[in-house]
Design an enzyme around this catalytic site. Sequence first.
Site, PDB file in Angstrom:
ATOM      1  N   PRO A   1       7.444   4.924   5.603  1.00 33.36           N
ATOM      2  CA  PRO A   1       6.737   4.145   6.625  1.00 33.36           C
ATOM      3  C   PRO A   1       5.307   3.860   6.185  1.00 33.36           C
ATOM      4  CG  PRO A   1       8.025   5.867   7.647  1.00 33.36           C
ATOM      5  CD  PRO A   1       8.121   6.098   6.163  1.00 33.36           C
ATOM      6  N   CYS A   2       4.831   2.672   6.505  1.00 32.78           N
ATOM      7  CA  CYS A   2       3.633   2.153   5.857  1.00 32.78           C
ATOM      8  C   CYS A   2       2.322   2.599   6.485  1.00 32.78           C
ATOM      9  CB  CYS A   2       3.687   0.626   5.873  1.00 32.78           C
ATOM     10  SG  CYS A   2       3.783  -0.074   7.543  1.00 32.78           S
ATOM     11  N   GLN A   3       2.326   3.267   7.643  1.00 32.76           N
ATOM     12  CA  GLN A   3       1.071   3.478   8.365  1.00 32.76           C
ATOM     13  C   GLN A   3       0.074   4.413   7.649  1.00 32.76           C
ATOM     14  OE1 GLN A   3       4.090   3.876   9.605  1.00 32.76           O
ATOM     15  NE2 GLN A   3       4.348   2.648  11.451  1.00 32.76           N
TER      16      GLN A   3
ATOM     17  N   PHE B   1      -1.950   6.399   4.879  1.00 32.85           N
ATOM     18  CA  PHE B   1      -2.261   6.647   3.484  1.00 32.85           C
ATOM     19  C   PHE B   1      -3.534   7.490   3.372  1.00 32.85           C
ATOM     20  CE2 PHE B   1       1.069   4.076   2.186  1.00 32.85           C
ATOM     21  CZ  PHE B   1       1.024   2.839   2.799  1.00 32.85           C
TER      22      PHE B   1
ATOM     23  N   ASN C   1       8.139  -1.358   0.556  1.00 31.16           N
ATOM     24  CA  ASN C   1       7.160  -1.297   1.626  1.00 31.16           C
ATOM     25  C   ASN C   1       6.754  -2.702   2.043  1.00 31.16           C
ATOM     26  OD1 ASN C   1       4.960  -0.030   3.317  1.00 31.16           O
ATOM     27  ND2 ASN C   1       5.559   1.739   2.094  1.00 31.16           N
TER      28      ASN C   1
END
Length: 404
Positions: A80-82, A84, A125
Site C-alpha cells: 500500500p502506497c501511503q 514511506f 505501486n
Amino acid sequence: MSLKAISLFSGVGGLDFGFEAAGFETRVALDLDPVACATIRLNRDWPVIEGLIADTLSSSILDAAGVSVGEADVLIGGPPCQPFSKSGYWARGDASRLNDPRADTLGQYLRVLEDTLPKAFLIENVPGLVYRGKAEGIEAIRTGISAINKRAGTKYSLEFKVLNAANYGVPQMRERVFIVGSRDGTRFEFPNPTHGEPGSGLEPFRTAWDAFADLPRPADLKSLKVQGKWADLLPSIPEGQNYLWHTERGGGQPLFGWRRRYWNFLLKLAKNKPAWTIQAQPGPATGPFHWENRRFSAHELCRLQTFPDFLQFACTRADVQRLVGNAVPSALAEKLAIEIARQFLGKNGAMDTASLVPAAQSPVPPAARPAAVPANFLHLIGSDSEHPGTGLGRSASSRAGVAA
C-alpha cells in the site's frame, strides 16, 4: 517444474494470476484482508498467510512456501502506497524497527526481500511513487536495496517504469509503476507496448466490447442498478461520455458547470474503447458505468482486469469491486512475468504472447441513443458556471477562507 513465487500484499491475486499464466507457482500468498484471503482459498490451493506482514516472521513465510533462503525465483507484491516515513531505517540499518508493528509496508516488503533473497523481485505501486519532486518512495526503495546489497553481499538491480495496462492488451486504461530487479545485478528491460491507437503500428487497443462480447447478460440486473440522486440522469449521457455532456460545451443540456465535477462523475463506457480505470470504492455516481446504465457484474469486473475466467466469490458485490479495483491486471502481470523468466531465470522457452489478453471481437454494435433528460433535472439548466481555473474553485476558496 514451475518457477517459485512468494507473494506479499496479494489481495485477490491479480499479480499472481499473471505470474501463474507465465509458468510461476505461488508458493505462499500473504494479505491482511480476510475477504481477499477467503477468495484466494476459494479459487486456488496456494498456502495463505492471513495477517499483518509486520507480525509475520520471514521464516514463517519461507516455511509456508517450502523454500529456503535464496531459493525463491521471485518476490512479488504491491505494498500500500501511503506510508514511506520510515525509509530512514534502510539508511541507518536500525534492526529494531523490523519488529515495530507500525512499520511501513514498503519497509516490510524490503525486510522480507532481505530475509528471503529471491532471484528477482517485482513491486507494483501507484505512479505517484516516482513523480519528480515527490519521489520519497522510490528513493526509499533505492536506499533499501543498496543497504541490502551491502549487508547480504548481493547485487540487486533496480529498474522502474510507469506502464499503462491498455498498451499491453488489457481492456482498461490503468497506469501503475512497476519496479523490477535481479539478485545478480542483471538490468531489466521492460517489454515494449504491444497495443495502441490506430496508426501506431501496434495491435489495436482491446476494448470493453472485446471483454464483454461473449458474456451473457447478468441474471440479477436489479442488484446492479445505479443508486443515488443522479441515477436517473445516467441514461441521458451517451456512451463514452461523462457529466461534461451536460455542460455548455457538451451536446446535452447545460446542467453543470464545465469541469466542476470529477472526471469520473457519471462516466460511461464506450464499447469501442478500453474502459477507464476501475475504482475500488466508487461513490454512487462514480463511474465508469456499463453502457446499459448499470454497474458491472463480478464477471465483467474480472474481465476488465483480465483475470482468469470464472473466479468464484463468496462476498458482497461491494467487496468484489474493492478486491478487483485494487488489483493488478493479470495480462500485464503475465507479460512482466514472461520477461522476468526470460531475462533473469534463463527460461527462453517461455511463451512469447500473454494468454490472458482477450481476443478482438467484431463487429462492435452501434452506440445506443441517449435518453432525454428527466424533467426533475431540468431546473439545473444554467444554474452553474465554468470552473474558473486551478486554485480558484469553490473548494479552494473555502480552504483560503478557513486559513484566513
